[in-house]
Design a protein around this motif. Structure first.
Motif, PDB file in Angstrom:
ATOM      1  N   THR A 171       0.966  -1.323  -0.091  1.00 11.66           N
ATOM      2  CA  THR A 171      -0.008   0.009  -0.060  1.00 11.66           C
ATOM      3  C   THR A 171       0.782   1.288  -0.160  1.00 11.66           C
ATOM      4  O   THR A 171       2.154   1.199   0.033  1.00 11.66           O
ATOM      5  CB  THR A 171      -0.844   0.165   1.254  1.00 11.66           C
ATOM      6  OG1 THR A 171      -0.093   0.080   2.335  1.00 11.66           O
ATOM      7  CG2 THR A 171      -1.909  -1.256   1.474  1.00 11.66           C
TER       8      THR A 171
ATOM      9  N   SER B 190       1.310   3.855   2.033  1.00 15.65           N
ATOM     10  CA  SER B 190       0.953   4.545   3.510  1.00 15.65           C
ATOM     11  C   SER B 190       2.384   4.175   4.485  1.00 15.65           C
ATOM     12  O   SER B 190       3.139   3.817   4.146  1.00 15.65           O
ATOM     13  CB  SER B 190      -0.154   3.872   4.107  1.00 15.65           C
ATOM     14  OG  SER B 190      -0.482   4.686   5.232  1.00 15.65           O
TER      15      SER B 190
ATOM     16  N   LEU C 129      -0.790   6.263   8.698  1.00 15.71           N
ATOM     17  CA  LEU C 129      -1.810   6.394   7.678  1.00 15.71           C
ATOM     18  C   LEU C 129      -1.721   7.918   6.925  1.00 15.71           C
ATOM     19  O   LEU C 129      -2.733   8.358   6.715  1.00 15.71           O
ATOM     20  CB  LEU C 129      -2.897   6.027   7.918  1.00 15.71           C
ATOM     21  CG  LEU C 129      -3.121   4.444   8.987  1.00 15.71           C
ATOM     22  CD1 LEU C 129      -4.549   4.053   9.246  1.00 15.71           C
ATOM     23  CD2 LEU C 129      -2.466   3.264   7.865  1.00 15.71           C
ATOM     24  N   SER C 130      -0.562   8.445   6.795  1.00 17.67           N
ATOM     25  CA  SER C 130      -0.618   9.801   6.374  1.00 17.67           C
ATOM     26  C   SER C 130      -0.900   9.856   4.966  1.00 17.67           C
ATOM     27  O   SER C 130      -0.653   8.843   4.284  1.00 17.67           O
ATOM     28  CB  SER C 130       0.956  10.384   6.471  1.00 17.67           C
ATOM     29  OG  SER C 130       1.274  10.361   7.898  1.00 17.67           O
ATOM     30  N   GLU C 131      -1.424  11.009   4.612  1.00 17.24           N
ATOM     31  CA  GLU C 131      -1.874  11.234   3.165  1.00 17.24           C
ATOM     32  C   GLU C 131      -0.597  11.429   2.158  1.00 17.24           C
ATOM     33  O   GLU C 131      -0.419  10.739   1.081  1.00 17.24           O
ATOM     34  CB  GLU C 131      -2.844  12.272   2.739  1.00 17.24           C
ATOM     35  CG  GLU C 131      -3.077  12.613   1.474  1.00 17.24           C
ATOM     36  CD  GLU C 131      -3.882  13.402   0.982  1.00 17.24           C
ATOM     37  OE1 GLU C 131      -4.401  13.824   0.180  1.00 17.24           O
ATOM     38  OE2 GLU C 131      -4.328  14.399   2.176  1.00 17.24           O
TER      39      GLU C 131
ATOM     40  N   VAL D   7       3.670  10.933   2.307  1.00 19.18           N
ATOM     41  CA  VAL D   7       4.711  10.082   3.256  1.00 19.18           C
ATOM     42  C   VAL D   7       5.992  10.470   3.161  1.00 19.18           C
ATOM     43  O   VAL D   7       6.331  10.583   1.994  1.00 19.18           O
ATOM     44  CB  VAL D   7       4.360   8.602   2.879  1.00 19.18           C
ATOM     45  CG1 VAL D   7       3.053   8.258   3.418  1.00 19.18           C
ATOM     46  CG2 VAL D   7       4.650   7.980   1.509  1.00 19.18           C
TER      47      VAL D   7
ATOM     48  N   THR E  89      -1.328   8.034  -4.621  1.00 21.89           N
ATOM     49  CA  THR E  89      -2.352   7.055  -4.243  1.00 21.89           C
ATOM     50  C   THR E  89      -2.383   5.820  -4.997  1.00 21.89           C
ATOM     51  O   THR E  89      -2.028   5.811  -6.446  1.00 21.89           O
ATOM     52  CB  THR E  89      -3.844   7.564  -4.253  1.00 21.89           C
ATOM     53  OG1 THR E  89      -4.623   6.592  -3.649  1.00 21.89           O
ATOM     54  CG2 THR E  89      -4.311   7.869  -5.594  1.00 21.89           C
TER      55      THR E  89
END
Length: 204
Positions: free
Chosen positions: A13, A15, A19-21, A23, A40
């Motif tokens: 993933t 992240s 769980l920062s938008e 990184v 994303t």
């Protein structure tokens, strides 16, 4: 490694443990693995397939960056394109194993996978970090100096903010309040940092 640990699908993933938008480079694993530098996406690797799920903002960019990588672009929100959880469930046979680094996934997503995969007795291995072993030149976890966000900008002191939180905790009879968002931590303690480009937070 998948063969060695008898894993049928590996999930990566975009992240970090907070769980920062956005990184730090240490956690830009999909960029290192595939070349895709969008903000994303989810990458699924099986024994005979590798696919990057991302949305329409990145279709053109992803096609260019994934060219000749062996990784396919899977276009999210396009008719007849399943979400990656549904795709894994459909693609794997019963009693398969899906692995990932659980430190980088929200509990809600893991619960969704558990629910979906249970229909086919697909197992989950949530403590599987292959990347640290494979990424030899991986950037370190940032540890830049923290600085104080002055009261004239913050409006309230850290003590005042903590008192506000404790007051709300009392109303709900809570003994503990866990905060993992870097932005929330920075706001609460009036601290700022330079660990993530263009986001004034510090890894905590």
């Amino acid at each position: 490694l998948m063969h060695q640990y008898k894993i049928d699908a590996y999930l990566i993933t975009m992240s970090d443990p907070h769980l920062s938008e956005y990184v730090a480079e240490h956690w830009r694993i999909i960029k290192w693995f595939s070349g895709f530098s969008g903000s994303t996406g989810n990458l699924v690797i099986t024994r005979d397939f590798a696919g990057l799920w991302t949305d329409s903002r990145y279709f053109i960019q992803a096609e260019e960056q994934l060219k000749d990588s062996g990784i396919e672009l899977v276009k999210l929100k396009v008719a007849h394109t399943p979400e990656f959880i549904d795709w894994i469930s459909q693609a794997l046979s019963s009693d398969s194993t899906v692995a990932f680094d659980g430190k980088l996934l929200p509990a809600t997503l893991v619960k969704m996978m558990e629910l979906k995969f249970s229909e086919k007795q697909i197992q989950i291995m949530s403590d599987c970090d292959f990347i640290s072993e494979l990424w030899k030149e991986r950037p370190e976890v940032p540890h830049n100096e923290i600085f104080i966000h002055e009261l004239k900008y913050a409006g309230l002191s850290g003590k005042e903010k903590l008192d506000m939180v404790k007051s709300e905790m009392s109303k709900s009879n809570s003994d503990y309040f866990i905060i993992s968002s870097l932005e929330d931590i920075a706001w609460l303690f009036n601290i700022r940092g330079r660990d993530i480009p263009y986001v004034p937070v510090t890894i905590c």
